[in-house]
Design an enzyme around this catalytic site. Structure first.
Site, short mmCIF file in Angstrom:
data_model
loop_
_atom_site.label_atom_id
_atom_site.label_comp_id
_atom_site.label_asym_id
_atom_site.label_seq_id
_atom_site.Cartn_x
_atom_site.Cartn_y
_atom_site.Cartn_z
NE ARG A 27 -4.11 -1.92 2.10
CZ ARG A 27 -4.96 -2.22 3.08
NH1 ARG A 27 -4.90 -1.58 4.23
NH2 ARG A 27 -5.87 -3.16 2.90
NE ARG A 31 -5.80 3.29 2.59
CZ ARG A 31 -6.11 2.39 3.51
NH1 ARG A 31 -7.34 2.33 3.98
NH2 ARG A 31 -5.19 1.55 3.95
NE ARG A 40 -11.87 7.36 -3.82
CZ ARG A 40 -11.81 6.59 -2.74
NH1 ARG A 40 -10.63 6.25 -2.23
NH2 ARG A 40 -12.90 6.13 -2.18
CG ASP A 77 -9.43 -3.42 -3.90
OD1 ASP A 77 -10.24 -4.37 -3.76
OD2 ASP A 77 -9.01 -2.75 -2.95
CE1 TYR A 152 -13.01 -7.35 2.41
CE2 TYR A 152 -11.36 -8.94 1.73
CZ TYR A 152 -11.72 -7.79 2.43
OH TYR A 152 -10.77 -7.13 3.16
#
Length: 349
Positions: A27, A31, A40, A77, A152
């Site tokens: 990552r 973010r 974004r 992702d 998920y």
């Protein structure tokens, strides 16, 4: 001995012990960087950003401009595969991914070939990044491990995975069928990534906690081995990094059975475990605590020095035990990268 002109990461994955280990962070794109949030906002939502090759390539390259990382990892992702197979996917602000009801496995199987075509924007992202990235810096492609992706798909969101584990016990045949679909879709996806420019491939199995040994072997090890075998059968030679996060004592069995060149270790991995895997011919990666990276200070410095000392004399890739947290100070990342590479980071502000 690998090619001395090859990227440092690829040399480590070929089993070389280098004068310093290559470094990259899970990552590392995203973010914690202000420039990510600017892009974004323009994209509108996460899935739109990940599926826009121009924007996703820019996000992939953002940390490479700030830090002397030895490798970039494509911005994407793990849940793009169920999305491409036809299960609804969206991201709730502040809460994470959500998925619609699980389609019938037969319906998912019918979409495997089409799913690869739907993920073609990721291949374009990789090609764009590879064209801009310096030749000495490697490019990593990735996919989620079938079990993690299945959790998920079954639960519809991130959780403690209790419902998914219960499903594994109550409906073993249905889970195996779902995993078979994900193995095929994932192998095709990774072949596409390698052909688009990915020089190493990583399987992120993020939720291995609390799995009994026989279940772990069935739903983690076997699918990983099947993915690698299918990718190799397609003529792809890019090395694999397997990441069975949370597997604990089962990591050694994974390393023996899964035909991956490297095993990524999470935060709890002991020095002795890493050395045993190196002695067995595996390159290891990890395992700085992402919370410690966020907090910084002398404890972080000491742990970085400890990891370099305990594993640096075998094939080793410096990384985290999990991904960069969104509130991690940029200067902490700069400090760690400086200590590993010996190169001062000028663009950390």
């Amino acid at each position: 001995m690998s090619d001395p002109q090859a990227p440092r990461l690829l040399r480590a994955l070929a089993g070389e012990t280098l004068e310093r280990p290559p470094v990259w962070f899970m990552r590392q794109a995203g973010r914690y960087l202000p420039e990510y949030w600017e892009l974004r906002a323009k994209a509108g939502d996460f899935v739109s950003l990940a599926m826009n090759p121009e924007m996703a390539a820019e996000v992939t390259l953002q940390p490479m401009r700030r830090f002397p990382f030895d490798a970039a990892i494509v911005f994407a992702d793990i849940l793009l595969i169920p999305h491409a197979l036809g299960q609804k996917l969206w991201f709730e602000a502040g809460e994470g991914p959500r998925l619609g009801p699980l389609p019938a496995v037969a319906a998912l199987a019918d979409q495997v070939e089409a799913s690869t075509e739907r993920l073609a924007p990721i291949a374009e992202t990789l090609a764009r990044v590879r064209a801009e990235l310096e030749p000495e810096r490697a490019l990593i492609g990735f996919a989620g491990g079938p079990w993690t992706v299945a959790t998920y798909m079954i639960e519809g969101r991130g959780s403690k995975r209790e419902a998914a584990r219960a499903f594994a016990y109550a409906h073993p045949d249905e889970l195996d069928a779902l995993l078979d679909v994900l193995v095929e879709a994932t192998a095709r996806y990774l072949v596409m990534q390698a052909r688009a420019g990915a020089q190493a491939l990583k399987i992120f199995e993020s939720w291995c906690e609390n799995l009994a040994e026989d279940v772990f072997e069935r739903i983690v090890v076997r699918p990983h081995a099947a993915i690698v075998e299918k990718v190799r059968a397609a003529g792809v030679t890019a090395p694999f990094i397997g990441f069975p996060r949370g597997a604990g004592a089962l990591v050694e069995g994974y390393a023996e059975a899964a035909p991956v060149e490297a095993v990524a270790l999470d935060t709890q991995a002991s020095a002795a475990l890493g050395r045993r895997l190196q002695a067995q011919g595996k390159t290891i990666q990890g395992a700085l605590d992402n919370l410690l990276l966020r907090e910084g200070g002398p404890a972080m410095d000491a742990r970085v020095a400890q990891l370099l000392a305990q594993w640096g004399d075998g094939p080793y890739i410096f990384n985290l035990g999990h991904g960069v947290l969104p509130d991690t100070p940029i200067e902490h990342i700069a400090r760690v990268v400086e200590r590993v590479t010996g190169n001062r980071v000028k663009a950390a502000a």
